[in-house]
Design a protein around this motif. Structure first.
Motif, PDB file in Angstrom:
ATOM      1  N   ALA A 102       0.842  -1.197   0.000  1.00  0.00           N
ATOM      2  CA  ALA A 102       0.000   0.000   0.000  1.00  0.00           C
ATOM      3  C   ALA A 102       0.875   1.244   0.000  1.00  0.00           C
ATOM      4  O   ALA A 102       1.990   1.251   0.520  1.00  0.00           O
ATOM      5  N   GLU A 103       0.346   2.284  -0.612  1.00  0.00           N
ATOM      6  CA  GLU A 103       1.115   3.527  -0.654  1.00  0.00           C
ATOM      7  C   GLU A 103       1.196   4.122   0.739  1.00  0.00           C
ATOM      8  O   GLU A 103       0.243   4.092   1.506  1.00  0.00           O
ATOM      9  N   LYS A 104       2.364   4.649   1.018  1.00  0.00           N
ATOM     10  CA  LYS A 104       2.547   5.316   2.292  1.00  0.00           C
ATOM     11  C   LYS A 104       2.264   6.793   2.075  1.00  0.00           C
ATOM     12  O   LYS A 104       2.853   7.433   1.220  1.00  0.00           O
ATOM     13  N   LYS A 105       1.353   7.305   2.853  1.00  0.00           N
ATOM     14  CA  LYS A 105       0.984   8.704   2.694  1.00  0.00           C
ATOM     15  C   LYS A 105       1.466   9.495   3.912  1.00  0.00           C
ATOM     16  O   LYS A 105       1.324   9.044   5.056  1.00  0.00           O
TER      17      LYS A 105
END
Length: 113
Positions: A102-105
């Motif tokens: 998952a993208e790290k925001k």
């Protein structure tokens, strides 16, 4: 008087340009004759020894010579599309790669002001 000075200058410039061109052509010709008359051409040879056949090649049968074979693709069989077998269809497709992380925001960028 000013026009004769300009004409003399133009003639001198043309003579100088012609001499420079002639000198360039002469130097090119001399270098080409030197390269051509060096006389010692060297060629690289990949195999210094004569090629030898495979050991035991005399006892092996040769491939049959088929005169009907032209190397062209036969046209009597139409190409078939690639279709998976029924087991692969029933099992469903599995992904080739694992799912991406998952993208790290991070925190949103605050406007300056």
């Amino acid at each position: 008087m000013a026009t004769s000075d300009k004409e003399r200058g133009l003639k001198w410039d043309l003579v100088l340009a012609g001499l420079l061109i002639a000198a360039g052509v002469a130097m090119s010709g001399l270098s080409l004759t030197q390269v051509d008359s060096s006389g010692r051409l060297q060629f690289a040879q990949a195999t210094p020894q004569p090629l030898q056949s495979t050991p035991g090649a005399e006892t092996k049968p040769t491939a049959p010579a088929d005169p009907a074979t032209t190397g062209a693709r036969p046209h009597d069989i139409a190409p078939q599309p690639a279709r998976p077998d029924q087991d692969a269809i029933d099992a469903g497709t599995r992904p080739a790669l694992p799912p991406a992380p998952a993208e790290k925001k991070g925190e949103p960028i605050q406007p300056k002001g």
